[in-house]
Design a protein around this motif. Sequence first.
Motif, PDB file in Angstrom:
ATOM      1  N   VAL B 125      46.590 -90.070 132.515  1.00 33.44           N
ATOM      2  CA  VAL B 125      45.588 -89.146 131.817  1.00 33.44           C
ATOM      3  C   VAL B 125      45.882 -89.223 130.236  1.00 33.44           C
ATOM      4  O   VAL B 125      46.770 -88.953 129.758  1.00 33.44           O
ATOM      5  CB  VAL B 125      45.809 -87.795 132.231  1.00 33.44           C
ATOM      6  N   GLU B 126      44.775 -89.940 129.486  1.00 34.57           N
ATOM      7  CA  GLU B 126      44.749 -89.941 128.127  1.00 34.57           C
ATOM      8  C   GLU B 126      44.726 -88.320 127.585  1.00 34.57           C
ATOM      9  O   GLU B 126      43.822 -87.712 127.967  1.00 34.57           O
ATOM     10  CB  GLU B 126      43.763 -90.846 127.587  1.00 34.57           C
ATOM     11  N   THR B 127      45.249 -88.164 126.479  1.00 34.74           N
ATOM     12  CA  THR B 127      45.434 -86.788 126.077  1.00 34.74           C
ATOM     13  C   THR B 127      44.957 -86.710 124.642  1.00 34.74           C
ATOM     14  O   THR B 127      44.531 -85.560 124.152  1.00 34.74           O
ATOM     15  CB  THR B 127      46.793 -86.149 126.290  1.00 34.74           C
ATOM     16  N   GLU B 131      40.188 -90.411 122.868  1.00 35.10           N
ATOM     17  CA  GLU B 131      40.681 -91.271 124.102  1.00 35.10           C
ATOM     18  C   GLU B 131      40.261 -90.845 125.461  1.00 35.10           C
ATOM     19  O   GLU B 131      39.953 -91.495 126.324  1.00 35.10           O
ATOM     20  CB  GLU B 131      42.215 -91.433 123.912  1.00 35.10           C
ATOM     21  N   ARG B 132      40.451 -89.386 125.612  1.00 33.16           N
ATOM     22  CA  ARG B 132      40.099 -89.105 126.869  1.00 33.16           C
ATOM     23  C   ARG B 132      38.710 -88.938 127.156  1.00 33.16           C
ATOM     24  O   ARG B 132      38.283 -89.399 128.130  1.00 33.16           O
ATOM     25  CB  ARG B 132      40.611 -87.492 126.886  1.00 33.16           C
ATOM     26  N   GLN B 135      38.027 -92.502 128.045  1.00 35.03           N
ATOM     27  CA  GLN B 135      38.644 -92.878 129.453  1.00 35.03           C
ATOM     28  C   GLN B 135      37.631 -92.417 130.310  1.00 35.03           C
ATOM     29  O   GLN B 135      37.254 -93.058 131.271  1.00 35.03           O
ATOM     30  CB  GLN B 135      40.150 -91.996 129.490  1.00 35.03           C
ATOM     31  N   PHE B 179      38.757 -79.084 126.694  1.00 37.15           N
ATOM     32  CA  PHE B 179      39.647 -80.115 126.926  1.00 37.15           C
ATOM     33  C   PHE B 179      41.087 -79.515 126.757  1.00 37.15           C
ATOM     34  O   PHE B 179      42.065 -80.142 127.372  1.00 37.15           O
ATOM     35  CB  PHE B 179      39.588 -81.294 126.017  1.00 37.15           C
ATOM     36  N   LEU B 183      43.317 -80.094 130.049  1.00 34.80           N
ATOM     37  CA  LEU B 183      44.589 -80.952 129.820  1.00 34.80           C
ATOM     38  C   LEU B 183      45.747 -80.575 130.172  1.00 34.80           C
ATOM     39  O   LEU B 183      46.510 -80.975 130.178  1.00 34.80           O
ATOM     40  CB  LEU B 183      44.291 -81.919 128.655  1.00 34.80           C
ATOM     41  N   SER B 186      47.716 -81.261 133.057  1.00 33.81           N
ATOM     42  CA  SER B 186      48.184 -82.554 133.079  1.00 33.81           C
ATOM     43  C   SER B 186      49.540 -82.620 132.372  1.00 33.81           C
ATOM     44  O   SER B 186      50.472 -83.159 132.799  1.00 33.81           O
ATOM     45  CB  SER B 186      47.103 -83.702 132.499  1.00 33.81           C
ATOM     46  N   ASN B 215      48.835 -83.523 120.890  1.00 27.19           N
ATOM     47  CA  ASN B 215      48.870 -84.197 121.868  1.00 27.19           C
ATOM     48  C   ASN B 215      50.266 -84.964 121.958  1.00 27.19           C
ATOM     49  O   ASN B 215      51.047 -85.173 123.184  1.00 27.19           O
ATOM     50  CB  ASN B 215      47.848 -84.885 122.621  1.00 27.19           C
TER      51      ASN B 215
END
Lengths: 201, 700
Positions: B125-127, B131-132, B135, B179, B183, B186, B215
Amino acid sequence: MIKKSNNGHGGSIMDEMIKPGVKKFLEKCRDNGFQTSYANNIDSLLSVLSGWAVNWGVKKIVLGGLSMGLAEKIRGELAAKKGYEILEIGEALEGLEGLRTGSMGIFRARAGVEETGGLVVLDDWASNLASLIPAYAVGLIEEDEVLRDYWMLAGLIRQNRPGGLVIISGPSSTSDIELTHVVGVHGPVGAGCIVVGFELD
Amino acid sequence: MTSRSRIIETLGRKWEVDTRWRSMLVMSQKSSSGMERLHPSYLKNLFESRQKTVENLERLVSLTIESITKAGGNVYLAKTAEDARRYIVELAESRGVKSVIKSKSMTSEEIDLNNSLIKRGIEVVETDLGERIVQLAGQRPSHIIAPAVHMSREEIAKLVKEKRKGEVTTQPEDITRFFRRDLWNSFQTADMGVTGANVVVAETGHVVIVTNEGNGRLVATMPRIIVSIAGVEKIVESWDDAFNVLRVLPVTAVGRDATSYISVIGPHGMSRHATVSEFHLVLLDNGRLKASSEPWLRDALRCIRCAACLDTCPTYRILGGHVFGDIYTGPMGVPWTAITKGIQSASEIAKYCVSCSLCLHACPVQIDIPLTISWIKHSASGKSLREKMLTMYEAYARMGSRLPRLFNWLQGSRYSRRIMESLLGIDKRRLMHRFRGGSLYSVLGEKYLGRREADLVYFPDTYAAYIDWELGLLTVRVLETLGYNVAVPKALSSGMPSIQYGLHSKARRTAARNVELLREYVREGSRIVCSEPTAAYCLREAYPKILGTPAAEGVAEATWELTSFIAREAKLSPTLASQQTQINVFYHYPCHSRILSPQKPSIELLRRVNLNVFTVDYGCCGIAGTWGMRKGVEGFLISAEIGRRVAEIVLETGCMEIATESSVCAQQLRQFTGLKTRHTVRYIAESLGIQQRDYNVLNF
């Protein structure tokens, strides 16, 4: 003549008592999105903290990296008199999710950087978490701990060889969606910095 | 998909192109105003720290490994991308890792880490918010610090609904809040955190990451295992060097003195647990150590990934990183692709560099990206015939000066333009300069060509020598009126097209011939003056690097841009100014002038001759010499996208005339604004009472 400047949350500042370097530091912190204040005694500090807690609408207060004496005074004022739930960050580790909204972390920063307006958390996992997880985070430093620039901090790092450190220069933010600046992504949505004119530890 | 169809598809997404152009404009303005605020010593110190890394790379790698090992930490030097992938995947598997959270890391993109972990059944998982988003969209970042800058809020909101079943409005605040909640789980449950690194400090073995969102701090704090991946070039020797980088990086990246967070991870990590966590630093070589001994590539190792070069690049602003880029995008992406994937891969994206040199101007560590890209073009196999023909522009102009009627007719006829487009690759829609007929050398005669003792040597370049000699003549008259003795020896044109298209052998020959001619004058104390900024750029910046001789250095030191010379050296009487009627003029600042004359002397001069001068800093006008003349997607179509946007800005000022010094910029501005565009020296000549011919028959 004593000039009082309103910090917006009930505390008062006597401008001429603040050293020029500290003044510049607080200005720079404000530019970076911090709430700022100066407290020359413990009552003034507790008053500012109380004011900010009201303003941000928090229910819980999380302490990280503060001395036992200071933690007790905060508990005495904010828990006993004002009714806030107060936890040490170590006690909250299993329920971190509950801190993401409606909480304020109070942490001990070990230095401030005047030139860029940042608080330094040095080698202290409790201060690190208290400055990171809650919805709002307030860092406390003594006025003699304000350093001129990063290169003075370099000296401090070489001297102390910390395991890890964080320099916090404002609340969490992003401009990733159409370059629109939004405050409060993964870290605190609000940040505060209080410089005190007395010993914290 | 071919690069041609990728360009056409991108240009078809009007919203995306518009947004990127505006966003990059804002970002580059923030970056350049930030750079102007910085004390010059910060940039000097940064340069020295980064140069020290490049010169001592192997030693600093050893020192870092020693510091971390001595502190009981884990460090692994990976020779290749595959090596790094294997180490991290094996580590994850051996520790029973089921899920990984990542903070932004271009180095992890370089080693394609996500796919390797996903193939082993590990969730990644990109944070970082951007990037998220990319992704979830199944894309790769289009910009190194703003990965989703190519996407609209509507697209992102739709993505949230489709991929995360989230109900959000199109407000960025609302999407961000989603988000933050989405996130958090995660962060809490991940077994391993993977971070990149902005700096690695050799003396203590610390890894430094710079973020705004927080993050990076959570990734480095919450999981039980933390892995940082850093290219070896990120190492600096000491904490002083580290702060030399950290003080400048946010300024050139986003125009701020500090980002919200600088996180420093020690050899034992930064876990949320008071007990010791497991921390691994993977240092990646993947071509970097070899590049440190390559004369043309080693400077790119100084890069601090601030992305200032992307923001200012005219073609990047239009095409974005999915066309102009590989893993690393935009101008710096070209040398970085060469370092990590080889010259041939880099040459695929090198063609989008138009050699405007704005990236050199924006770069805080003075990497000469355009010349490095030129060298990459030179080293790659397979030059197109059309590019070779474009380097013969001087020969074309010479013929045009001899046969002006024929050439003007050919350039004006629809049928011959079609033929020119097929044979020479010059787009039939490109407005061309008209030939006046004759050359400056024939007009001036032996008195100027053969003069050996002169205060100034005038270097006219192609336009003033062969297309419109009147500009050259006016320049000479202005300099003489200001009291200088001028020689105009017959030189070759500057040879910029050869540099631009990577024909280094030809560029070297041209440079050598011109230096040979000019060095004699310089030896006698003459200074060289150029009315064309690109010519001054070649003499001052490019020739010394291409030739590497003391003679080239000597010529470079003696070279001036014309307006800069007049503003700084000549005595322009203030009383002359009143002769000029006060009019509103828009000043266009040519790209090469920014490198040579950052104080914008032309604006000062134009104001001194009683003009109301307006200017807007939008960067490159998008023609970039012969590049903007090239057919369709090879040049003109992209150039026109830039030209139209620049024209809107210029026309908004309400000015009726444009002043500039570059003949090709004039061509572009005239075409897209429809306004009269004149060389700055014409206004000075007018103010000095020097008679001019009718310039309306020409363009400049």
